[in-house]
Write a protein that holds these residues in place. Structure first.
Motif, short mmCIF file in Angstrom:
data_model
loop_
_atom_site.label_atom_id
_atom_site.label_comp_id
_atom_site.label_asym_id
_atom_site.label_seq_id
_atom_site.Cartn_x
_atom_site.Cartn_y
_atom_site.Cartn_z
N THR A 1 27.85 59.41 -12.60
CA THR A 1 27.51 60.71 -13.19
C THR A 1 27.44 61.84 -12.17
N GLY A 2 27.69 61.52 -10.91
CA GLY A 2 27.60 62.54 -9.87
C GLY A 2 28.82 63.45 -9.83
N SER A 3 28.78 64.40 -8.92
CA SER A 3 29.91 65.32 -8.72
C SER A 3 30.93 64.69 -7.78
N ILE A 4 32.17 64.97 -8.04
CA ILE A 4 33.27 64.44 -7.23
C ILE A 4 33.92 65.59 -6.49
N GLU A 5 34.25 65.36 -5.23
CA GLU A 5 35.02 66.34 -4.48
C GLU A 5 36.23 65.64 -3.88
N TYR A 6 37.26 66.41 -3.62
CA TYR A 6 38.51 65.89 -3.10
C TYR A 6 38.83 66.62 -1.80
N GLU A 7 39.23 65.85 -0.80
CA GLU A 7 39.69 66.46 0.44
C GLU A 7 41.19 66.25 0.53
N VAL A 8 41.93 67.34 0.69
CA VAL A 8 43.39 67.30 0.79
C VAL A 8 43.76 67.57 2.24
N ASP A 9 44.48 66.63 2.84
CA ASP A 9 44.93 66.77 4.23
C ASP A 9 46.44 66.85 4.25
N ILE A 10 46.98 67.79 5.02
CA ILE A 10 48.42 67.97 5.13
C ILE A 10 48.79 68.04 6.61
N VAL A 11 49.86 67.35 6.97
CA VAL A 11 50.36 67.39 8.35
C VAL A 11 51.88 67.52 8.30
N GLN A 12 52.44 68.29 9.24
CA GLN A 12 53.89 68.41 9.33
C GLN A 12 54.39 67.29 10.23
N TYR A 13 55.60 66.79 9.94
CA TYR A 13 56.16 65.72 10.76
C TYR A 13 57.68 65.82 10.80
N ASP A 14 58.27 65.14 11.76
CA ASP A 14 59.72 65.10 11.92
C ASP A 14 60.22 63.85 11.21
N SER A 15 60.94 64.02 10.13
CA SER A 15 61.41 62.88 9.34
C SER A 15 62.43 62.01 10.09
N LEU A 16 63.00 62.52 11.17
CA LEU A 16 63.93 61.72 11.97
C LEU A 16 63.19 60.84 12.98
N MET A 17 61.93 61.15 13.26
CA MET A 17 61.17 60.41 14.26
C MET A 17 60.12 59.47 13.65
N THR A 18 59.66 59.78 12.45
CA THR A 18 58.60 58.99 11.83
C THR A 18 58.69 59.15 10.32
N ASN A 19 57.76 58.53 9.61
CA ASN A 19 57.71 58.71 8.16
C ASN A 19 56.38 59.33 7.78
N ALA A 20 56.24 59.71 6.52
CA ALA A 20 55.05 60.42 6.06
C ALA A 20 53.78 59.61 6.28
N ASN A 21 53.82 58.33 5.99
CA ASN A 21 52.62 57.49 6.14
C ASN A 21 52.17 57.42 7.59
N GLU A 22 53.10 57.19 8.50
CA GLU A 22 52.75 57.15 9.93
C GLU A 22 52.25 58.50 10.41
N ALA A 23 52.82 59.57 9.89
CA ALA A 23 52.38 60.91 10.30
C ALA A 23 50.92 61.13 9.94
N ILE A 24 50.51 60.71 8.75
CA ILE A 24 49.11 60.85 8.34
C ILE A 24 48.22 59.94 9.16
N LEU A 25 48.62 58.68 9.32
CA LEU A 25 47.78 57.72 10.04
C LEU A 25 47.69 58.00 11.53
N ASP A 26 48.76 58.53 12.12
CA ASP A 26 48.77 58.81 13.56
C ASP A 26 48.15 60.15 13.92
N ASN A 27 48.00 61.01 12.95
CA ASN A 27 47.50 62.35 13.25
C ASN A 27 46.04 62.28 13.64
#
Length: 187
Positions: A42-68
């Motif tokens: 019954t409590g309040s919910i909040e959401y945190e949205v994180d965005i990072v730019q990455y080079d798709s030729l060097m890594t993928n989206a998942n690694e970019a988030i985890l490595d940042n």
């Protein structure tokens, strides 16, 4: 008496957003997700949205988030299951906004004393999108411009010249891989 409280599934980012390409230099980037907390919360919910730019030729989206290691290119906390991001906000945080971006949403209780049991610590699956204003094809990647691929350089200690595409600042990471091969595969 004992019972097990199941954990809720983390937020699910809209499939129509994942893989999208936004091209309007002054347009809006709308990110939405769904989330259903465990029955009885019954409590309040909040959401945190994180965005990072990455080079798709060097890594993928998942690694970019985890490595940042941070700071995130963009982070926002909201009580709504959506976020409307102005394209200018990417430019304000990064002078060369064109490129690929990874986004992740975390659902959590607004009250740390009343946590929500959510799988994966409340983190959604990583999603990606591209922002390419004015038809830009730059990826924010470091590209070798000399020597060209396949060039034969008949001397030792060759100069390697590289540039970022598109050119601009600030860049927060420098990662450049190169190798040399001799004739007939000899080093």
């Amino acid at each position: 008496i004992s019972f097990t409280t199941p954990e809720a599934q983390p937020p699910v980012i809209s499939e129509t957003f994942c893989g999208s390409t936004f091209t309007q230099p002054n347009g809006q980037i709308f990110i939405s997700w769904t989330f259903a907390p465990v029955l009885g919360f019954t409590g309040s919910i909040e959401y945190e949205v994180d965005i990072v730019q990455y080079d798709s030729l060097m890594t993928n989206a998942n690694e970019a988030i985890l490595d940042n290691a941070g700071p995130w290119l963009y982070t926002q906390t909201t009580a709504e299951p959506f976020l409307t991001l102005q394209a200018e906000e990417l430019v304000q945080n990064n002078a060369t906004a064109a490129g690929s971006y990874a986004v992740r949403v975390q659902a959590r209780s607004a009250d740390p004393n009343d946590p929500i049991p959510v799988d994966n610590d409340g983190f959604s699956v990583v999603c990606e999108f591209a922002y390419l204003p004015n038809g830009s094809e730059g990826s924010g990647a470091l590209r070798p411009i000399y020597p060209h691929n396949g060039d034969w350089i008949p001397f030792n200690f060759i100069p390697i010249i590289a540039k970022f595409e598109p050119e601009g600042t600030p860049y927060t990471r420098f990662d450049f891989h190169t190798w040399m091969e001799g004739a007939s595969g000899t080093p």
